[in-house]
Design an enzyme around this catalytic site. Structure first.
Site, PDB file in Angstrom:
ATOM      1  N   LYS A 155       0.809  -1.218  -0.041  1.00 13.27           N
ATOM      2  CA  LYS A 155       0.115  -0.073   0.067  1.00 13.27           C
ATOM      3  C   LYS A 155       0.733   1.247  -0.055  1.00 13.27           C
ATOM      4  O   LYS A 155       0.438   2.235  -0.431  1.00 13.27           O
ATOM      5  CB  LYS A 155      -0.864  -0.084   1.222  1.00 13.27           C
ATOM      6  CG  LYS A 155      -1.642  -1.202   1.642  1.00 13.27           C
ATOM      7  CD  LYS A 155      -2.319  -1.035   2.899  1.00 13.27           C
ATOM      8  CE  LYS A 155      -3.391  -2.411   3.075  1.00 13.27           C
ATOM      9  NZ  LYS A 155      -3.228  -2.417   4.726  1.00 13.27           N
ATOM     10  N   GLY A 156       1.932   1.136   0.361  1.00 16.07           N
ATOM     11  CA  GLY A 156       2.964   2.370   0.725  1.00 16.07           C
ATOM     12  C   GLY A 156       3.150   3.270  -0.369  1.00 16.07           C
ATOM     13  O   GLY A 156       3.367   4.571  -0.060  1.00 16.07           O
TER      14      GLY A 156
ATOM     15  N   GLU B  31       7.520   2.630  -6.275  1.00 12.25           N
ATOM     16  CA  GLU B  31       7.598   2.139  -4.896  1.00 12.25           C
ATOM     17  C   GLU B  31       7.987   3.343  -3.870  1.00 12.25           C
ATOM     18  O   GLU B  31       8.277   4.411  -4.344  1.00 12.25           O
ATOM     19  CB  GLU B  31       8.850   1.287  -4.694  1.00 12.25           C
ATOM     20  CG  GLU B  31       8.364  -0.309  -4.905  1.00 12.25           C
ATOM     21  CD  GLU B  31       7.645  -0.755  -3.921  1.00 12.25           C
ATOM     22  OE1 GLU B  31       7.307  -0.021  -2.828  1.00 12.25           O
ATOM     23  OE2 GLU B  31       7.898  -1.960  -3.428  1.00 12.25           O
ATOM     24  N   ASP B  32       7.520   3.266  -2.807  1.00 18.00           N
ATOM     25  CA  ASP B  32       7.688   4.209  -1.554  1.00 18.00           C
ATOM     26  C   ASP B  32       9.204   4.076  -1.103  1.00 18.00           C
ATOM     27  O   ASP B  32       9.828   5.232  -1.015  1.00 18.00           O
ATOM     28  CB  ASP B  32       6.778   4.200  -0.434  1.00 18.00           C
ATOM     29  CG  ASP B  32       6.512   2.636   0.062  1.00 18.00           C
ATOM     30  OD1 ASP B  32       7.094   1.882  -0.500  1.00 18.00           O
ATOM     31  OD2 ASP B  32       6.085   2.784   1.367  1.00 18.00           O
TER      32      ASP B  32
ATOM     33  N   ASP C 100      14.566  -1.460   0.438  1.00 17.40           N
ATOM     34  CA  ASP C 100      15.582  -1.785   1.479  1.00 17.40           C
ATOM     35  C   ASP C 100      16.195  -2.947   1.078  1.00 17.40           C
ATOM     36  O   ASP C 100      17.158  -2.386   0.320  1.00 17.40           O
ATOM     37  CB  ASP C 100      14.403  -1.935   2.595  1.00 17.40           C
ATOM     38  CG  ASP C 100      14.147  -1.016   3.531  1.00 17.40           C
ATOM     39  OD1 ASP C 100      14.635   0.161   3.232  1.00 17.40           O
ATOM     40  OD2 ASP C 100      13.115  -1.110   4.187  1.00 17.40           O
TER      41      ASP C 100
ATOM     42  N   PHE D 292      14.188   4.354  10.939  1.00 13.35           N
ATOM     43  CA  PHE D 292      12.829   4.007  10.877  1.00 13.35           C
ATOM     44  C   PHE D 292      11.991   5.174  10.467  1.00 13.35           C
ATOM     45  O   PHE D 292      12.265   6.194  11.020  1.00 13.35           O
ATOM     46  CB  PHE D 292      12.359   3.519  12.259  1.00 13.35           C
ATOM     47  CG  PHE D 292      10.810   2.660  12.064  1.00 13.35           C
ATOM     48  CD1 PHE D 292      11.175   1.452  12.084  1.00 13.35           C
ATOM     49  CD2 PHE D 292       9.788   3.542  11.898  1.00 13.35           C
ATOM     50  CE1 PHE D 292       9.647   0.854  11.594  1.00 13.35           C
ATOM     51  CE2 PHE D 292       8.645   2.957  11.773  1.00 13.35           C
ATOM     52  CZ  PHE D 292       8.370   1.741  11.668  1.00 13.35           C
ATOM     53  N   VAL D 293      11.637   5.050   9.253  1.00  7.37           N
ATOM     54  CA  VAL D 293      10.831   6.272   8.724  1.00  7.37           C
ATOM     55  C   VAL D 293       9.161   5.813   8.595  1.00  7.37           C
ATOM     56  O   VAL D 293       8.650   4.749   8.243  1.00  7.37           O
ATOM     57  CB  VAL D 293      11.341   6.549   7.212  1.00  7.37           C
ATOM     58  CG1 VAL D 293      12.495   7.449   7.338  1.00  7.37           C
ATOM     59  CG2 VAL D 293      11.514   5.450   6.406  1.00  7.37           C
TER      60      VAL D 293
ATOM     61  N   ASP E 160       4.068   3.322   7.059  1.00  8.54           N
ATOM     62  CA  ASP E 160       3.210   3.077   8.064  1.00  8.54           C
ATOM     63  C   ASP E 160       3.819   2.629   9.163  1.00  8.54           C
ATOM     64  O   ASP E 160       5.171   2.319   9.197  1.00  8.54           O
ATOM     65  CB  ASP E 160       2.191   2.141   7.974  1.00  8.54           C
ATOM     66  CG  ASP E 160       2.776   0.781   7.629  1.00  8.54           C
ATOM     67  OD1 ASP E 160       3.570   0.757   6.806  1.00  8.54           O
ATOM     68  OD2 ASP E 160       2.244  -0.124   8.484  1.00  8.54           O
TER      69      ASP E 160
ATOM     70  N   ARG F  46       0.128   6.769   7.414  1.00  9.96           N
ATOM     71  CA  ARG F  46       0.408   6.969   6.160  1.00  9.96           C
ATOM     72  C   ARG F  46      -0.007   8.149   5.560  1.00  9.96           C
ATOM     73  O   ARG F  46       0.609   8.669   4.815  1.00  9.96           O
ATOM     74  CB  ARG F  46      -0.177   5.588   5.269  1.00  9.96           C
ATOM     75  CG  ARG F  46       0.013   4.248   5.610  1.00  9.96           C
ATOM     76  CD  ARG F  46      -0.663   3.230   4.518  1.00  9.96           C
ATOM     77  NE  ARG F  46      -0.538   1.827   4.816  1.00  9.96           N
ATOM     78  CZ  ARG F  46       0.613   0.997   4.720  1.00  9.96           C
ATOM     79  NH1 ARG F  46       1.677   1.646   4.008  1.00  9.96           N
ATOM     80  NH2 ARG F  46       0.303  -0.166   5.011  1.00  9.96           N
TER      81      ARG F  46
HETATM   82  C1  PRP Z   1       7.520  -1.713   1.743  1.00  9.80           C
HETATM   83  C2  PRP Z   1       7.812  -1.062   0.534  1.00  9.80           C
HETATM   84  C3  PRP Z   1       8.503  -2.240  -0.378  1.00  9.80           C
HETATM   85  C4  PRP Z   1       9.115  -3.074   0.598  1.00  9.80           C
HETATM   86  C5  PRP Z   1      10.432  -2.738   0.377  1.00  9.80           C
HETATM   87  O1  PRP Z   1       6.271  -2.482   1.762  1.00  9.80           O
HETATM   88  O2  PRP Z   1       6.546  -0.693   0.208  1.00  9.80           O
HETATM   89  O3  PRP Z   1       7.276  -2.911  -1.174  1.00  9.80           O
HETATM   90  O4  PRP Z   1       8.600  -3.020   1.791  1.00  9.80           O
HETATM   91  O5  PRP Z   1      11.265  -3.653   1.245  1.00  9.80           O
HETATM   92  P1  PRP Z   1      12.408  -4.767   0.767  1.00  9.80           P
HETATM   93  O6  PRP Z   1      13.365  -3.825  -0.298  1.00  9.80           O
HETATM   94  O7  PRP Z   1      13.302  -4.881   2.072  1.00  9.80           O
HETATM   95  O8  PRP Z   1      11.825  -5.771   0.107  1.00  9.80           O
HETATM   96  P2  PRP Z   1       5.609  -3.313   3.111  1.00  9.80           P
HETATM   97  O9  PRP Z   1       6.080  -4.792   3.104  1.00  9.80           O
HETATM   98  O10 PRP Z   1       6.097  -2.299   4.518  1.00  9.80           O
HETATM   99  O11 PRP Z   1       4.351  -3.133   3.026  1.00  9.80           O
HETATM  100  P3  PRP Z   1       3.337  -1.606   2.704  1.00  9.80           P
HETATM  101  O12 PRP Z   1       3.737  -0.862   1.592  1.00  9.80           O
HETATM  102  O13 PRP Z   1       1.899  -2.265   2.697  1.00  9.80           O
HETATM  103  O14 PRP Z   1       3.497  -0.997   4.059  1.00  9.80           O
END
Ligand code: PRP
Length: 194
Positions: A41-42, A97-98, A101, A150-151, A157, A163
């Site tokens: 969702k991010g 993507e938001d 990582d 941590f952001v 979220d 969010r």
């Molecule tokens: C976040 C972000 C990416 C993923 C990146 O999503 O939106 O999809 O983590 O992490 P990575 O590079 O370690 O794979 P999240 O799983 O937090 O879900 P959300 O977007 O619904 O909050």
């Protein structure tokens, strides 16, 4: 400002950077009709602003991906929960993507999408926390390099909350926030106090 979190990327910084990204994408994709793929969702808040800074005909589609707990532990064991309802063959696909990582989510997604015979496949992320990278991956477009903090906010979220914060905050004490999730609520108040 609070003791729990401080602004890392302010509203205006984000607005300006999103405008720049939109301009770059508009130039790079001139004459084409990109398909933006947003990962729920991010990424949705960033997508909503970014798409309005891209001055081209485009399509927007959504995909949902599950992670089994923490990405580092899951070692990329992710799966598609909600798939796209569009044929990507021959299309110019830009994943929005938001944050990236470890890159495990994205490398899985890119392998799934490239198997659909796209004409091109690129990534635009607002934040790149490359210090946490496991899967080698460099997004074509990055809004900001993100320090190892941590952001939260602007799509990101804490246990599904916050969010809708208009800026991105660095959380100083995540445990404190998890114990008392209401701590950031004062930051949700609008500029007129409403
Ligand atoms: C976040 C972000 C990416 C993923 C990146 O999503 O939106 O999809 O983590 O992490 P990575 O590079 O370690 O794979 P999240 O799983 O937090 O879900 P959300 O977007 O619904 O909050």
């Amino acid at each position: 400002m609070s003791e729990v979190a401080s602004v890392l990327f302010g509203r205006e910084d984000i607005r300006r950077r999103v405008e720049e990204l939109g301009r770059a994408i508009t130039g790079d994709y001139a004459g084409r009709e990109p398909v933006l793929v947003s990962v729920l969702k991010g990424g949705t808040v960033f997508l909503a602003d970014l798409m309005r800074e891209i001055h081209l005909a485009l399509e927007v589609h959504f995909i949902a991906i599950s992670r089994y707990g923490d990405a580092e532990e899951s070692m990329g064991r992710v799966q598609i929960l909600l798939d796209l309802d569009v044929d990507l063959a021959g299309r110019d696909v830009l994943v929005v993507e938001d944050i990236v990582d470890t890159g495990l989510t994205l490398s899985y997604l890119l392998s799934v999408l490239s198997a659909r015979r796209t004409a091109s496949l690129e990534v635009c992320t607002l934040l790149d926390r490359s210090v946490r990278r496991i899967a080698p991956l460099t997004p074509r477009y990055t809004g900001f390099d993100c320090p190892d903090l941590f952001v939260v906010g602007y799509g990101l979220d804490v246990d599904e909350r916050y969010r809708n914060l208009p800026a991105i905050y660095a959380v100083e004490d995540v445990r404190m926030l998890q114990e008392d999730p209401g701590l950031l609520a004062p930051m949700l108040v609008g500029p007129d106090g409403g």
